[in-house]
Design a protein around this motif. Structure first.
Motif, mmCIF file in Angstrom:
data_model
loop_
_atom_site.group_PDB
_atom_site.id
_atom_site.type_symbol
_atom_site.label_atom_id
_atom_site.label_comp_id
_atom_site.label_asym_id
_atom_site.label_seq_id
_atom_site.Cartn_x
_atom_site.Cartn_y
_atom_site.Cartn_z
ATOM 1 N N HIS A 46 0.828 -1.204 0.000
ATOM 2 C CA HIS A 46 0.000 0.000 0.000
ATOM 3 C C HIS A 46 0.867 1.260 0.000
ATOM 4 O O HIS A 46 0.544 2.236 -0.697
ATOM 5 C CB HIS A 46 -0.935 0.001 1.208
ATOM 6 N N ARG A 47 1.958 1.243 0.776
ATOM 7 C CA ARG A 47 2.859 2.395 0.799
ATOM 8 C C ARG A 47 3.497 2.609 -0.569
ATOM 9 O O ARG A 47 3.650 3.748 -1.021
ATOM 10 C CB ARG A 47 3.958 2.178 1.852
ATOM 11 N N GLU A 50 0.834 4.193 -2.752
ATOM 12 C CA GLU A 50 0.593 5.582 -2.374
ATOM 13 C C GLU A 50 1.724 6.480 -2.854
ATOM 14 O O GLU A 50 1.483 7.560 -3.406
ATOM 15 C CB GLU A 50 0.460 5.689 -0.850
ATOM 16 N N ARG A 54 1.647 9.434 -5.598
ATOM 17 C CA ARG A 54 2.070 10.782 -5.232
ATOM 18 C C ARG A 54 3.140 11.281 -6.189
ATOM 19 O O ARG A 54 3.088 12.429 -6.655
ATOM 20 C CB ARG A 54 2.591 10.779 -3.795
#
Length: 274
Positions: A46-47, A50, A54
């Motif tokens: 998930h990181r 993300e 970004r």
């Protein structure tokens, strides 16, 4: 006894050590580690997603063509994720009489100083806040520092559109009772109240015209998303390795027990030396 039953009993006997306190604890820990490591892998996944999203958003914003700031912001407007870092232009005049500095900001070398925040009065009388860059904190920080003057008269600037700063997003506490003309966070609503003017939401990080002082803020760097991807693979490999390691320890324990048993049996059958 039937040979099959005998082999079964012998096989069960080989694994009786698994019921010992030491091996029960080891097995429980191994079972608990597997789902924990799997979840950590998904968290890193998930990181990674993300950070990748970004980075893509920032890159897209930085490479978009410049537009007048009034097209993206207005008084009371909240700068969105897709608007942040967009290159904007503004034409007007700097109002240095109402200039403030933002405390405890660092430059690219992690030196602590101030950011210079100057109101920029547009042609229609509205104001946009401009972060002109970083200056060192020379001397006591209780007094307003010496700030290089911006261009005088009507001028056109370019910069990155930024969202208002908040304690929740930045982790910076909005301390009250600061020395005159010093603030902790750049917030258009608070500055509108202080200035008694109609202030556009967000602010501009100036990138042009370029100046040596104040030291202009560098482009936002990309976050290290591939590192999270590597951590994801690493956690899942660890999860797969736990049962393999547990079975290796079991096999080694069986071998050690069988060798110890054979040694004891040999000692019993050997004739005593007189």
């Amino acid at each position: 006894m039937h040979p099959t039953a005998r082999r079964y009993r012998r096989g069960v006997h080989r694994y009786r050590f698994l019921l010992s306190r030491q091996w029960v604890i080891l097995t429980i820990v191994a079972i608990a580690l597997i789902p924990t490591m799997i979840r950590l892998g998904f968290w890193q996944k998930h990181r990674y997603e993300e950070r990748t999203a970004r980075n893509d958003l920032v890159s897209s914003a930085l490479h978009a063509g410049p537009v007048p700031v009034e097209r993206l912001s207005s008084p009371g407007h909240t700068v969105t994720r897709t608007e942040k870092y967009r290159t904007v232009t503004a034409t007007g005049t700097f109002d240095t009489a109402k200039e403030v500095v933002v405390r405890r900001r660092t430059n690219s070398d992690n030196e602590v100083g101030f950011h210079v925040l100057t109101p920029f009065v547009l042609s229609d009388g509205k104001v946009v806040l401009v972060n002109r860059g970083w200056i060192p904190a020379d001397g006591a920080q209780t007094a307003f520092p010496k700030v290089p003057a911006p261009p005088s008269g009507r001028t056109t600037i370019t910069g990155r559109l930024m969202a208002d700063e908040t304690t929740a997003a930045s982790g910076i506490k909005n301390v009250q009772g600061l020395p005159d003309r010093q603030i902790m966070l750049i917030n258009s609503a608070e500055e509108a109240h202080r200035l008694g003017a109609s202030v556009l939401g967000g602010y501009i990080e100036q990138t042009g015209p370029q100046t040596d002082s104040p030291e202009q803020i560098s482009d936002p760097g990309s976050e290290d998303a591939p590192l999270n991807y590597a951590y994801m693979i690493q956690w899942w490999l660890f999860a797969a390795g736990v049962p393999v390691g547990w079975w290796f320890l079991v096999r080694r324990e069986i071998r050690d027990l069988e060798e110890a048993g054979a040694q004891a049996q040999q000692e019993e059958t050997e004739p005593a030396v007189v």
